[in-house]
Design a protein around this motif. Structure first.
Motif, PDB file in Angstrom:
ATOM      1  N   SER A 190      -9.231  -7.810  -0.802  1.00 29.83           N
ATOM      2  CA  SER A 190      -8.344  -6.895  -1.520  1.00 29.83           C
ATOM      3  C   SER A 190      -8.995  -5.523  -1.539  1.00 29.83           C
ATOM      4  O   SER A 190     -10.216  -5.411  -1.624  1.00 29.83           O
ATOM      5  CB  SER A 190      -8.115  -7.366  -2.955  1.00 29.83           C
ATOM      6  OG  SER A 190      -7.423  -6.385  -3.704  1.00 29.83           O
ATOM      7  N   GLN A 191      -8.171  -4.492  -1.465  1.00 32.76           N
ATOM      8  CA  GLN A 191      -8.729  -3.144  -1.604  1.00 32.76           C
ATOM      9  C   GLN A 191      -9.078  -2.861  -3.051  1.00 32.76           C
ATOM     10  O   GLN A 191      -9.795  -1.918  -3.349  1.00 32.76           O
ATOM     11  CB  GLN A 191      -7.770  -2.104  -1.070  1.00 32.76           C
ATOM     12  CG  GLN A 191      -6.511  -1.926  -1.899  1.00 32.76           C
ATOM     13  CD  GLN A 191      -5.502  -1.033  -1.225  1.00 32.76           C
ATOM     14  OE1 GLN A 191      -5.362  -1.052  -0.014  1.00 32.76           O
ATOM     15  NE2 GLN A 191      -4.797  -0.245  -2.001  1.00 32.76           N
ATOM     16  N   ASN A 192      -8.588  -3.701  -3.967  1.00 31.71           N
ATOM     17  CA  ASN A 192      -8.905  -3.564  -5.386  1.00 31.71           C
ATOM     18  C   ASN A 192      -9.219  -4.950  -5.941  1.00 31.71           C
ATOM     19  O   ASN A 192      -8.416  -5.536  -6.664  1.00 31.71           O
ATOM     20  CB  ASN A 192      -7.722  -2.923  -6.129  1.00 31.71           C
ATOM     21  CG  ASN A 192      -8.051  -2.641  -7.580  1.00 31.71           C
ATOM     22  OD1 ASN A 192      -9.195  -2.701  -8.001  1.00 31.71           O
ATOM     23  ND2 ASN A 192      -7.028  -2.348  -8.355  1.00 31.71           N
TER      24      ASN A 192
ATOM     25  N   LEU B  73     -11.521   2.329   4.110  1.00 31.17           N
ATOM     26  CA  LEU B  73     -10.750   1.093   4.178  1.00 31.17           C
ATOM     27  C   LEU B  73      -9.492   1.146   3.321  1.00 31.17           C
ATOM     28  O   LEU B  73      -8.879   0.118   3.069  1.00 31.17           O
ATOM     29  CB  LEU B  73     -11.622  -0.088   3.729  1.00 31.17           C
ATOM     30  CG  LEU B  73     -12.854  -0.351   4.582  1.00 31.17           C
ATOM     31  CD1 LEU B  73     -13.705  -1.448   3.963  1.00 31.17           C
ATOM     32  CD2 LEU B  73     -12.452  -0.735   5.985  1.00 31.17           C
ATOM     33  N   ASN B  74      -9.122   2.328   2.881  1.00 30.79           N
ATOM     34  CA  ASN B  74      -7.939   2.478   2.033  1.00 30.79           C
ATOM     35  C   ASN B  74      -6.729   1.788   2.629  1.00 30.79           C
ATOM     36  O   ASN B  74      -6.442   1.932   3.800  1.00 30.79           O
ATOM     37  CB  ASN B  74      -7.611   3.967   1.857  1.00 30.79           C
ATOM     38  CG  ASN B  74      -7.961   4.452   0.489  1.00 30.79           C
ATOM     39  OD1 ASN B  74      -8.411   3.687  -0.351  1.00 30.79           O
ATOM     40  ND2 ASN B  74      -7.761   5.724   0.258  1.00 30.79           N
ATOM     41  N   THR B  75      -6.018   1.064   1.803  1.00 26.06           N
ATOM     42  CA  THR B  75      -4.738   0.418   2.086  1.00 26.06           C
ATOM     43  C   THR B  75      -4.794  -0.647   3.169  1.00 26.06           C
ATOM     44  O   THR B  75      -3.767  -1.066   3.654  1.00 26.06           O
ATOM     45  CB  THR B  75      -3.638   1.441   2.457  1.00 26.06           C
ATOM     46  OG1 THR B  75      -3.902   1.969   3.749  1.00 26.06           O
ATOM     47  CG2 THR B  75      -3.520   2.539   1.437  1.00 26.06           C
TER      48      THR B  75
ATOM     49  N   PRO C 237       0.830  -1.201   0.000  1.00 25.54           N
ATOM     50  CA  PRO C 237       0.000   0.000   0.000  1.00 25.54           C
ATOM     51  C   PRO C 237       0.867   1.254   0.000  1.00 25.54           C
ATOM     52  O   PRO C 237       1.978   1.261   0.521  1.00 25.54           O
ATOM     53  CB  PRO C 237      -0.791  -0.103   1.308  1.00 25.54           C
ATOM     54  CG  PRO C 237      -0.752  -1.546   1.666  1.00 25.54           C
ATOM     55  CD  PRO C 237       0.550  -2.067   1.136  1.00 25.54           C
TER      56      PRO C 237
ATOM     57  N   ALA D 190     -13.246   6.675   0.955  1.00 27.89           N
ATOM     58  CA  ALA D 190     -13.189   5.272   1.415  1.00 27.89           C
ATOM     59  C   ALA D 190     -12.443   5.187   2.720  1.00 27.89           C
ATOM     60  O   ALA D 190     -11.328   5.666   2.827  1.00 27.89           O
ATOM     61  CB  ALA D 190     -12.519   4.420   0.350  1.00 27.89           C
TER      62      ALA D 190
ATOM     63  N   CYS E  28      -5.285   5.548   6.951  1.00 29.30           N
ATOM     64  CA  CYS E  28      -6.244   6.392   6.248  1.00 29.30           C
ATOM     65  C   CYS E  28      -6.839   7.334   7.280  1.00 29.30           C
ATOM     66  O   CYS E  28      -7.574   6.908   8.167  1.00 29.30           O
ATOM     67  CB  CYS E  28      -7.332   5.538   5.608  1.00 29.30           C
ATOM     68  SG  CYS E  28      -8.557   6.521   4.736  1.00 29.30           S
TER      69      CYS E  28
ATOM     70  N   ASP F  41      -6.143  -3.590   2.532  1.00 28.93           N
ATOM     71  CA  ASP F  41      -6.266  -4.820   1.741  1.00 28.93           C
ATOM     72  C   ASP F  41      -7.606  -5.516   1.926  1.00 28.93           C
ATOM     73  O   ASP F  41      -7.704  -6.728   1.816  1.00 28.93           O
ATOM     74  CB  ASP F  41      -5.116  -5.790   2.047  1.00 28.93           C
ATOM     75  CG  ASP F  41      -3.816  -5.333   1.422  1.00 28.93           C
ATOM     76  OD1 ASP F  41      -3.867  -4.563   0.446  1.00 28.93           O
ATOM     77  OD2 ASP F  41      -2.755  -5.732   1.912  1.00 28.93           O
ATOM     78  N   ILE F  42      -8.661  -4.741   2.201  1.00 25.30           N
ATOM     79  CA  ILE F  42     -10.018  -5.278   2.239  1.00 25.30           C
ATOM     80  C   ILE F  42     -10.971  -4.280   1.601  1.00 25.30           C
ATOM     81  O   ILE F  42     -10.678  -3.100   1.496  1.00 25.30           O
ATOM     82  CB  ILE F  42     -10.496  -5.599   3.669  1.00 25.30           C
ATOM     83  CG1 ILE F  42     -10.443  -4.356   4.559  1.00 25.30           C
ATOM     84  CG2 ILE F  42      -9.740  -6.752   4.261  1.00 25.30           C
ATOM     85  CD1 ILE F  42     -11.045  -4.560   5.936  1.00 25.30           C
ATOM     86  N   SER F  43     -12.106  -4.784   1.168  1.00 27.00           N
ATOM     87  CA  SER F  43     -13.184  -3.952   0.640  1.00 27.00           C
ATOM     88  C   SER F  43     -14.488  -4.478   1.210  1.00 27.00           C
ATOM     89  O   SER F  43     -14.599  -5.655   1.537  1.00 27.00           O
ATOM     90  CB  SER F  43     -13.265  -4.050  -0.888  1.00 27.00           C
ATOM     91  OG  SER F  43     -12.087  -3.647  -1.493  1.00 27.00           O
TER      92      SER F  43
END
Length: 166
Positions: free
Chosen positions: A131-133, A44-46, A28, A42, A33, A48-50
């Motif tokens: 994953s964040q993406n 939850l940035n960086t 990240p 967002a 954040c 590694d989750i969404s």
């Protein structure tokens, strides 16, 4: 002595090969954040989750899709969902389940999956993705809405509705 040299050479080659075999997403860009007074940002940035909140109308469908970079954990908050995923080639085995309030299901990374509200009332779910993406590829959109379009002959041969593939 020659066997020892060959053995040590093999160990060195294996060590070098294994050091190049690791692959992962880049780290990240920020450690934390900072909360902003902006509901569109967002939180939850960086990490590694969404998270995804999904509202289903009666008989609503979350189209078959793939998350190429994340496993998804879905929790039903309201209603009843018929869910499923398809394993990879060569089996292409469909796994399905009816989920009720409080039920949890995991969709493995990269597999085609869907959710369908089988009830006459609204349904609600929350999904956590690893994953964040995670990426999102909707199968029907990718196949039928490509630009330029895939030749109809290709689609008819690949998707023989009502007939055997050949």
């Amino acid at each position: 002595m020659m066997k020892v040299v060959h053995f040590l050479g093999a160990v060195v080659l294996l060590a070098l090969a294994s050091s190049f075999a690791y692959a992962s997403d880049p780290s990240p860009l920020q450690d934390v954040c900072v909360a902003l007074n902006d509901s569109a940002s967002a939180g939850l940035n960086t990490l590694d989750i969404s998270l995804a909140h999904i509202d289903f109308a009666p008989y609503g469908l979350n189209l078959p899709h793939i998350h190429p970079r994340a496993t998804e954990l879905l929790v039903v908050l309201e209603g009843t969902l018929y869910i499923g995923f398809v394993t990879s080639n060569p089996d292409n085995c469909l796994f399905t389940k009816i989920l009720n309030v409080g039920d949890v299901f995991v969709f493995p990374v990269g597999l085609v999956h869907f959710q369908f509200n089988v009830g006459k009332t609204n349904a609600v779910s929350i999904s956590g993705l690893s994953s964040q993406n995670p990426g999102l590829i909707t199968i029907a959109n990718a196949v039928f809405e490509s630009n330029p379009p895939i030749f109809a002959d290709v689609l008819m041969k690949a998707l023989p509705i009502g007939q055997k593939r050949g």
